[in-house]
Scaffold this motif. Sequence first.
Motif, PDB file in Angstrom:
ATOM      1  N   UNK A  22       0.822  -1.206   0.000  1.00 46.29           N
ATOM      2  CA  UNK A  22       0.000   0.000   0.000  1.00 46.29           C
ATOM      3  C   UNK A  22       0.857   1.257   0.000  1.00 46.29           C
ATOM      4  N   UNK A  23       1.965   1.227   0.687  1.00 46.67           N
ATOM      5  CA  UNK A  23       2.870   2.377   0.661  1.00 46.67           C
ATOM      6  C   UNK A  23       3.398   2.612  -0.758  1.00 46.67           C
ATOM      7  N   UNK A  24       3.710   1.514  -1.456  1.00 48.63           N
ATOM      8  CA  UNK A  24       4.180   1.637  -2.840  1.00 48.63           C
ATOM      9  C   UNK A  24       3.058   2.142  -3.748  1.00 48.63           C
ATOM     10  N   UNK A  25       1.856   1.644  -3.528  1.00 47.53           N
ATOM     11  CA  UNK A  25       0.726   2.103  -4.333  1.00 47.53           C
ATOM     12  C   UNK A  25       0.471   3.591  -4.105  1.00 47.53           C
ATOM     13  N   UNK A  26       0.540   4.007  -2.862  1.00 50.47           N
ATOM     14  CA  UNK A  26       0.310   5.406  -2.542  1.00 50.47           C
ATOM     15  C   UNK A  26       1.332   6.305  -3.236  1.00 50.47           C
ATOM     16  N   UNK A  40      -8.473  13.048  -0.192  1.00 52.18           N
ATOM     17  CA  UNK A  40      -9.282  12.537  -1.292  1.00 52.18           C
ATOM     18  C   UNK A  40      -8.786  11.174  -1.779  1.00 52.18           C
ATOM     19  N   UNK A  41      -7.878  10.553  -0.999  1.00 50.21           N
ATOM     20  CA  UNK A  41      -7.374   9.224  -1.331  1.00 50.21           C
ATOM     21  C   UNK A  41      -7.695   8.271  -0.187  1.00 50.21           C
ATOM     22  N   UNK A  42      -8.332   7.160  -0.502  1.00 49.04           N
ATOM     23  CA  UNK A  42      -8.606   6.100   0.479  1.00 49.04           C
ATOM     24  C   UNK A  42      -8.003   4.822  -0.071  1.00 49.04           C
ATOM     25  N   UNK A  43      -7.127   4.189   0.712  1.00 45.73           N
ATOM     26  CA  UNK A  43      -6.425   2.999   0.253  1.00 45.73           C
ATOM     27  C   UNK A  43      -6.427   1.956   1.355  1.00 45.73           C
ATOM     28  N   UNK A  44      -6.871   0.755   1.029  1.00 44.45           N
ATOM     29  CA  UNK A  44      -7.041  -0.301   2.022  1.00 44.45           C
ATOM     30  C   UNK A  44      -6.697  -1.643   1.388  1.00 44.45           C
ATOM     31  N   UNK A  45      -5.473  -2.119   1.640  1.00 41.26           N
ATOM     32  CA  UNK A  45      -5.047  -3.422   1.129  1.00 41.26           C
ATOM     33  C   UNK A  45      -5.197  -3.543  -0.379  1.00 41.26           C
ATOM     34  N   UNK A  46      -4.786  -2.510  -1.080  1.00 44.95           N
ATOM     35  CA  UNK A  46      -4.820  -2.547  -2.538  1.00 44.95           C
ATOM     36  C   UNK A  46      -6.140  -2.150  -3.143  1.00 44.95           C
ATOM     37  N   UNK A  47      -7.145  -1.871  -2.311  1.00 41.59           N
ATOM     38  CA  UNK A  47      -8.458  -1.459  -2.805  1.00 41.59           C
ATOM     39  C   UNK A  47      -8.745  -0.066  -2.258  1.00 41.59           C
ATOM     40  N   UNK A  48      -9.573   0.685  -2.946  1.00 42.11           N
ATOM     41  CA  UNK A  48      -9.903   1.996  -2.417  1.00 42.11           C
ATOM     42  C   UNK A  48     -10.550   2.900  -3.435  1.00 42.11           C
ATOM     43  N   UNK A  49     -10.343   4.196  -3.240  1.00 44.58           N
ATOM     44  CA  UNK A  49     -11.011   5.203  -4.053  1.00 44.58           C
ATOM     45  C   UNK A  49     -10.172   6.469  -4.052  1.00 44.58           C
TER      46      UNK A  49
END
Length: 374
Positions: A22-26, A40-49
């Motif tokens: 998730x840190x890499x995705x962010x 405006x970013x929600x990230x949870x185990x590779x899923x989010x909005x």
Amino acid sequence: MIRLFTIGFIFLALSAFGADKDAERLARLHELFPNVPANQIILNNGQGKIDIDPDHRVSYFIYSKTPDSPMMLIPMSTVRFDSTFVPLGEGNQNVEAYLKAHELSTNPDVIEVPIPQGSVMRTPLKEFLIKVYESRFANSPTITVFRGAEKPGERAKWEARGSFPRGATYWTPDANYAWRYGRRMEDFLSTLAKEESPMFRYEIPKDEFFDLVRRDKIVLGFELPQRVHANFPSYGKAIDHLLGGDYLGDPEFGIELEVRVEKWTKDRFLNYYRGSVTIREMVEARRHQLQEGYARLMAQDPSRKAALVQERDKRLARVGAEGELLEAARDNDRSRIESARARLPSGRAEILNNDFMSVDALCEGALSDANSQQ
């Protein structure tokens, strides 16, 4: 167990499988959208909005197939960019000009982002979804779509095949999404038990469907219910406010596939109409969603597998029992109604979930009908 921490209002899921990824995705999201605020970013185990432009409802659903998969950014709500979306006084008579002025499109890119690095791949949404529909209906001569009634009396208009029901605009390839609208009708359970449900099925010749899509007479897109959008910040992921737990949506992607029909194409749907979704069809659609949807969740977060299997099996048992009860009520079979009612598992209702009629009221009404026929 996943623990959610808020870092500058960004949700990060910390689990054995998700924290580092998730840190890499962010980091990659910041590369792609450097001007999007953290809240405006929600990230949870590779899923989010990620909300790119909240004022104009421009957002992406963040989807990762597995912990090690590339991150896919799926544009949402784009089928809603029509004349009803354009504000009064801002050129509502010229939708195309308004969308262009605000850099909006019904055909933005689906973005695939390798993690932790690599070239980003972009595919126009229409091209992406045409491939999805071609794959899913490869062995069928038709494309099947569904619609949940939004107004009382809509079924009678479809059955008459006279004039097109006023206001009908949206369809979906998933009966479960149609159910979310049909269940709002006051007579939902009583009509479902009579095989006259307010969820409707349509069969479109495959070549005709894709021709209409390519000519923008049918617009394809992705969507989430408004309540799911609204609850994202509180839960850090898509939660089902009706059924509880993770929002399953489309078994593959976790959100909903949606179809908008342009007004000059709508009359064709009078010919495509094939009647109400039956009890058996609804049961099978829900079983498929549960089996495939939970398989997706387990692949996305293997640490949850044991809990997800237990949750899935409980819900499958409930769906099967509800189907037996509905079919017994349809047949006015007193002994089967009483037996199915007694065996109905405890817990949240599935197909029977609605705001107007309790399960007990359904049973009492069916028993009364059965008695009157004896």
